[in-house]
Design an enzyme around this catalytic site. Structure first.
Site, mmCIF file in Angstrom:
data_model
loop_
_atom_site.group_PDB
_atom_site.id
_atom_site.type_symbol
_atom_site.label_atom_id
_atom_site.label_comp_id
_atom_site.label_asym_id
_atom_site.label_seq_id
_atom_site.Cartn_x
_atom_site.Cartn_y
_atom_site.Cartn_z
ATOM 1 N N ARG A 1 2.793 4.940 6.386
ATOM 2 C CA ARG A 1 3.196 4.188 7.586
ATOM 3 C C ARG A 1 3.724 2.800 7.251
ATOM 4 O O ARG A 1 4.065 2.036 8.144
ATOM 5 C CB ARG A 1 1.985 4.068 8.533
ATOM 6 C CG ARG A 1 1.475 5.403 9.041
ATOM 7 C CD ARG A 1 0.114 5.264 9.679
ATOM 8 N NE ARG A 1 -0.898 4.871 8.700
ATOM 9 C CZ ARG A 1 -2.193 4.715 8.979
ATOM 10 N NH1 ARG A 1 -2.615 4.897 10.213
ATOM 11 N NH2 ARG A 1 -3.048 4.370 8.037
ATOM 12 N N CYS B 1 -6.151 -0.161 7.076
ATOM 13 C CA CYS B 1 -5.861 0.495 5.796
ATOM 14 C C CYS B 1 -6.971 1.501 5.468
ATOM 15 O O CYS B 1 -8.153 1.139 5.426
ATOM 16 C CB CYS B 1 -5.750 -0.555 4.687
ATOM 17 S SG CYS B 1 -5.448 0.161 3.050
ATOM 18 N N CYS C 1 0.843 -1.201 0.000
ATOM 19 C CA CYS C 1 0.000 0.000 0.000
ATOM 20 C C CYS C 1 0.876 1.247 0.000
ATOM 21 O O CYS C 1 1.992 1.259 0.519
ATOM 22 C CB CYS C 1 -0.890 -0.006 1.240
ATOM 23 S SG CYS C 1 -2.064 1.380 1.294
ATOM 24 N N HIS D 1 -2.024 -4.061 5.011
ATOM 25 C CA HIS D 1 -1.823 -3.689 6.417
ATOM 26 C C HIS D 1 -3.163 -3.470 7.087
ATOM 27 O O HIS D 1 -4.140 -3.063 6.454
ATOM 28 C CB HIS D 1 -0.941 -2.442 6.523
ATOM 29 C CG HIS D 1 -1.559 -1.193 5.963
ATOM 30 N ND1 HIS D 1 -2.147 -0.231 6.741
ATOM 31 C CD2 HIS D 1 -1.712 -0.768 4.677
ATOM 32 C CE1 HIS D 1 -2.611 0.748 5.966
ATOM 33 N NE2 HIS D 1 -2.359 0.453 4.715
ATOM 34 N N ASP E 1 0.382 3.788 1.706
ATOM 35 C CA ASP E 1 0.314 4.382 3.049
ATOM 36 C C ASP E 1 1.717 4.720 3.577
ATOM 37 O O ASP E 1 2.611 3.865 3.574
ATOM 38 C CB ASP E 1 -0.385 3.380 3.991
ATOM 39 C CG ASP E 1 -0.791 4.007 5.305
ATOM 40 O OD1 ASP E 1 0.087 4.601 5.969
ATOM 41 O OD2 ASP E 1 -1.970 3.911 5.676
HETATM 42 ZN ZN ZN Z 1 -3.397 1.154 3.094
#
Ligand code: ZN
Length: 221
Positions: free
Chosen positions: A46, A101, A42, A98, A44
């Site tokens: 993080r 999400c 992803c 994750h 993301d």
């Molecule tokens: Zn995500």
């Protein structure tokens, strides 16, 4: 003019640190990249791929998009897979989603964010495919996390069904596809127990990965 000087400064410190540890490191990278793994994850912020698994530049080939979706007609992702398998000769493809999400949450709640809603429609498809299983989960966070896992499983299937991976298996190339999930709350990766080494393993592995509460156990470890 905006220059983001603090990031440039930070880069200089990072390169100096690597050079201090291994003086020839960047010079060696110029001549080749020889990663064993392809990471599909992803976008993301993080979930930084290399850091999570402790790999250095040159060791991980990476493709990221919102909610780690693999779409059969996405030339971007397909090109990454093709180059990784056929040119770099990677041996393992990791689809790593994750928990918590945001893309998956938007899909569950049918939130409206604009163009991206079309992309997240793929995650809604996963949700509808597993509606019976998800409807049996009352807690909304558990449902959200379970869909994060199921989304990984479905994207692993999509990777396995690409012409690139099918062809690699047909010619006997050693390529395995793995489903992982990462906890942004504890920094730990979990193997979803869904790894596929050849076409014949896919159906049984998929049934195993999508039945009942298997992954609830993983979350509670
Ligand atoms: Zn995500």
């Amino acid at each position: 003019m905006k220059t983001l000087q603090q990031l440039i400064n930070s880069n200089r410190k990072w390169a100096e640190m690597i050079n201090a540890r291994e003086p020839q490191f960047f010079e060696k990278l110029v001549h080749q990249q020889n990663p064993q793994y392809l990471w599909i994850g992803c976008s993301d912020s993080r979930v930084p791929a290399n850091e999570i698994v402790g790999l250095m530049p040159g060791e991980l080939f990476v493709h990221r998009n919102v909610a780690n979706v693999v779409v059969h007609t996405d030339l971007n992702c397909l090109s990454v897979i093709q180059y990784a398998v056929e040119v770099l000769g990677i041996t393992d493809i990791i689809v790593c989603g994750h928990f918590r999400c945001g893309g998956v949450k938007s899909a569950i709640n049918r939130e409206k964010h604009g163009l991206i809603d079309n992309w997240l429609r793929h995650v809604q498809d996963v949700m509808e495919k597993h509606k019976a299983l998800l409807d049996g989960i009352d807690d909304m966070t558990d449902k959200w996390d379970r869909l994060c896992e199921l989304n990984v499983v479905e994207q692993v299937v999509n990777v396995c069904q690409t012409t690139v991976v099918e062809s690699a298996w047909e010619r006997g190339q050693d390529v395995a596809v793995h489903g992982w999930i990462y906890g942004i709350h504890d920094g730990l990766v979990h193997d979803l127990g869904f790894s596929v080494n050849n076409h014949d393993e896919l159906d049984a592995a998929y049934r195993n990965a999508t039945n009942g509460d298997r992954h609830k156990v993983i979350r509670e470890k």
